[in-house]
Design a protein around this motif. Sequence first.
Motif, PDB file in Angstrom:
ATOM      1  N   GLU A 124       0.823  -1.186   0.000  1.00  0.00           N
ATOM      2  CA  GLU A 124       0.000   0.000   0.000  1.00  0.00           C
ATOM      3  C   GLU A 124       0.870   1.254   0.000  1.00  0.00           C
ATOM      4  OE1 GLU A 124      -0.640  -2.588   1.858  1.00  0.00           O
ATOM      5  OE2 GLU A 124      -2.599  -3.218   1.153  1.00  0.00           O
ATOM      6  N   PRO A 125       0.426   2.298  -0.704  1.00  0.00           N
ATOM      7  CA  PRO A 125       1.212   3.535  -0.738  1.00  0.00           C
ATOM      8  C   PRO A 125       1.103   4.337   0.543  1.00  0.00           C
ATOM      9  CG  PRO A 125      -0.801   3.794  -2.007  1.00  0.00           C
ATOM     10  CD  PRO A 125      -0.736   2.348  -1.599  1.00  0.00           C
ATOM     11  N   GLU A 126       0.299   3.879   1.500  1.00  0.00           N
ATOM     12  CA  GLU A 126       0.120   4.623   2.747  1.00  0.00           C
ATOM     13  C   GLU A 126       0.071   3.663   3.935  1.00  0.00           C
ATOM     14  OE1 GLU A 126      -3.685   6.818   4.126  1.00  0.00           O
ATOM     15  OE2 GLU A 126      -2.485   8.333   3.079  1.00  0.00           O
ATOM     16  N   LEU A 127       0.764   4.043   5.008  1.00  0.00           N
ATOM     17  CA  LEU A 127       0.724   3.297   6.261  1.00  0.00           C
ATOM     18  C   LEU A 127       0.028   4.164   7.305  1.00  0.00           C
ATOM     19  CD1 LEU A 127       4.362   1.859   6.516  1.00  0.00           C
ATOM     20  CD2 LEU A 127       2.285   0.546   6.098  1.00  0.00           C
ATOM     21  N   ARG A 128      -0.903   3.586   8.050  1.00  0.00           N
ATOM     22  CA  ARG A 128      -1.610   4.316   9.103  1.00  0.00           C
ATOM     23  C   ARG A 128      -1.460   3.568  10.420  1.00  0.00           C
ATOM     24  NH1 ARG A 128      -5.228   8.402   8.218  1.00  0.00           N
ATOM     25  NH2 ARG A 128      -5.635   8.960   6.042  1.00  0.00           N
ATOM     26  N   LEU A 129      -1.043   4.301  11.448  1.00  0.00           N
ATOM     27  CA  LEU A 129      -0.934   3.767  12.797  1.00  0.00           C
ATOM     28  C   LEU A 129      -1.550   4.807  13.723  1.00  0.00           C
ATOM     29  CD1 LEU A 129       2.731   2.474  12.653  1.00  0.00           C
ATOM     30  CD2 LEU A 129       0.695   1.044  12.813  1.00  0.00           C
ATOM     31  N   GLY A 130      -2.848   4.678  13.966  1.00  0.00           N
ATOM     32  CA  GLY A 130      -3.520   5.675  14.774  1.00  0.00           C
ATOM     33  C   GLY A 130      -3.446   7.040  14.114  1.00  0.00           C
ATOM     34  N   ARG A 133       0.504   8.844  10.038  1.00  0.00           N
ATOM     35  CA  ARG A 133       0.254   8.428   8.651  1.00  0.00           C
ATOM     36  C   ARG A 133       1.533   8.623   7.847  1.00  0.00           C
ATOM     37  NH1 ARG A 133      -1.556  11.355   4.120  1.00  0.00           N
ATOM     38  NH2 ARG A 133      -2.059  13.166   5.424  1.00  0.00           N
ATOM     39  N   LEU A 134       1.923   7.579   7.106  1.00  0.00           N
ATOM     40  CA  LEU A 134       3.121   7.642   6.271  1.00  0.00           C
ATOM     41  C   LEU A 134       2.737   7.508   4.806  1.00  0.00           C
ATOM     42  CD1 LEU A 134       4.376   6.954   9.092  1.00  0.00           C
ATOM     43  CD2 LEU A 134       6.150   5.710   7.848  1.00  0.00           C
ATOM     44  N   ASP A 135       3.114   8.490   4.013  1.00  0.00           N
ATOM     45  CA  ASP A 135       2.953   8.457   2.566  1.00  0.00           C
ATOM     46  C   ASP A 135       4.233   7.848   2.008  1.00  0.00           C
ATOM     47  OD1 ASP A 135       2.862   8.924  -0.150  1.00  0.00           O
ATOM     48  OD2 ASP A 135       2.641  11.090  -0.004  1.00  0.00           O
ATOM     49  N   THR A 136       4.198   6.551   1.680  1.00  0.00           N
ATOM     50  CA  THR A 136       5.414   5.850   1.286  1.00  0.00           C
ATOM     51  C   THR A 136       5.863   6.188  -0.128  1.00  0.00           C
ATOM     52  OG1 THR A 136       4.179   3.899   0.545  1.00  0.00           O
ATOM     53  CG2 THR A 136       4.893   3.937   2.839  1.00  0.00           C
ATOM     54  N   VAL A 143       1.208  13.582  11.448  1.00  0.00           N
ATOM     55  CA  VAL A 143       0.404  13.288  12.623  1.00  0.00           C
ATOM     56  C   VAL A 143      -0.905  14.033  12.419  1.00  0.00           C
ATOM     57  CG1 VAL A 143       0.156  13.522  15.105  1.00  0.00           C
ATOM     58  CG2 VAL A 143       2.383  12.958  14.127  1.00  0.00           C
ATOM     59  N   ASP A 144      -1.990  13.272  12.313  1.00  0.00           N
ATOM     60  CA  ASP A 144      -3.247  13.826  11.825  1.00  0.00           C
ATOM     61  C   ASP A 144      -2.961  14.429  10.446  1.00  0.00           C
ATOM     62  OD1 ASP A 144      -4.518  12.977  14.162  1.00  0.00           O
ATOM     63  OD2 ASP A 144      -4.015  14.836  15.203  1.00  0.00           O
ATOM     64  N   ASP A 145      -3.160  15.719  10.267  1.00  0.00           N
ATOM     65  CA  ASP A 145      -2.859  16.344   8.973  1.00  0.00           C
ATOM     66  C   ASP A 145      -1.638  17.244   9.040  1.00  0.00           C
ATOM     67  OD1 ASP A 145      -5.012  15.179   7.582  1.00  0.00           O
ATOM     68  OD2 ASP A 145      -6.400  16.665   8.410  1.00  0.00           O
ATOM     69  N   THR A 146      -0.903  17.170  10.145  1.00  0.00           N
ATOM     70  CA  THR A 146       0.270  18.022  10.315  1.00  0.00           C
ATOM     71  C   THR A 146       1.525  17.264   9.891  1.00  0.00           C
ATOM     72  OG1 THR A 146      -0.784  19.136  12.199  1.00  0.00           O
ATOM     73  CG2 THR A 146       1.613  19.379  11.956  1.00  0.00           C
ATOM     74  N   LEU A 161      10.432   1.147  11.078  1.00  0.00           N
ATOM     75  CA  LEU A 161       9.715   0.775  12.301  1.00  0.00           C
ATOM     76  C   LEU A 161       8.214   0.648  12.050  1.00  0.00           C
ATOM     77  CD1 LEU A 161      11.575   3.123  14.807  1.00  0.00           C
ATOM     78  CD2 LEU A 161      11.621   0.626  14.861  1.00  0.00           C
ATOM     79  N   ALA A 162       7.664   1.579  11.283  1.00  0.00           N
ATOM     80  CA  ALA A 162       6.216   1.574  11.052  1.00  0.00           C
ATOM     81  C   ALA A 162       5.779   0.356  10.250  1.00  0.00           C
ATOM     82  CB  ALA A 162       5.791   2.857  10.343  1.00  0.00           C
ATOM     83  N   SER A 163       6.597  -0.053   9.282  1.00  0.00           N
ATOM     84  CA  SER A 163       6.236  -1.212   8.468  1.00  0.00           C
ATOM     85  C   SER A 163       6.318  -2.507   9.266  1.00  0.00           C
ATOM     86  CB  SER A 163       7.141  -1.295   7.236  1.00  0.00           C
ATOM     87  OG  SER A 163       8.489  -1.536   7.598  1.00  0.00           O
ATOM     88  N   ARG A 164       6.937  -2.436  10.446  1.00  0.00           N
ATOM     89  CA  ARG A 164       7.059  -3.606  11.331  1.00  0.00           C
ATOM     90  C   ARG A 164       6.433  -3.299  12.693  1.00  0.00           C
ATOM     91  NH1 ARG A 164      10.789  -2.905   7.774  1.00  0.00           N
ATOM     92  NH2 ARG A 164      11.893  -4.630   6.773  1.00  0.00           N
ATOM     93  N   ALA A 165       5.430  -2.462  12.714  1.00  0.00           N
ATOM     94  CA  ALA A 165       4.821  -2.000  13.963  1.00  0.00           C
ATOM     95  C   ALA A 165       4.394  -3.190  14.820  1.00  0.00           C
ATOM     96  CB  ALA A 165       3.614  -1.118  13.668  1.00  0.00           C
TER      97      ALA A 165
END
Length: 240
Positions: A124-130, A133-136, A143-146, A161-165
């Motif tokens: 996926e082109p995007e990772l979300r953890l709460g 949000r990561l635009d890969t 963080v949110d929209d900031t 780290l996020a891809s292996r959360a």
Amino acid sequence: MRLLLVEDDCLLADGLTQALKSAGFVVDWVKNGRDADRWLTDQEYELAILDLGLPGLDGTTVLARLRERRQRTPVLILSAREALEERVKMLDLGADDYLVKPVALSELVARIRALIRRGRAAPEPELRLGRLRLDTVGRRAFVDDTPLELTAREWAALEFLASRAGRIVSKEQIMQSLYGGDEDITPNAVEKFISRLRTKLDPEGIPIRTVRGLGYYLEKPTDADHGEGVSASPDADLAP
């Protein structure tokens, strides 16, 4: 994202290495097929860029041995051989893409990113953890929209780290993902990157946890968190 460049033309390899590093990749470079075969056996790469006319072992043999070992590392052939028969042969042998020299650097980088996305288990082109949000594709974090202000290596560490959360990763694994094999790096460098990431994530309630003697992990948010993170101290040593 760690790449292996296999190219015996030193001038071309130096230019490609610098361009790829500027695009945010970590690059290891070898000049012959025997070193390529050994490095592909011993190291983990997101992709290999492989010339065909190599000393030692030619590129065809390197690719064949890679696939015989059932390794799924994506391979992009970068060769001056432009005959249709050669391109078909290499694709049938297990290459994932084939570009003819000379090539525009923008196209090479785009092809590399496309192959890496395709080769990942979750492309996926995007990772979300709460709230995180990561635009890969765009290599941006929010963080949110900031947006978060990150250096290239801070981004790479966060993406790793996020891809292996929820999974513990060692300092050695992080080092391999951030640096080439020719760079003299110590575990202290990883600690500095983690510390800098924490200064940006901690105020948002997004902890990077330390597990004594094992490494780090980015905590997965639970339904109970409602995307707000958790309040436990990220610097505490945790039992495995």
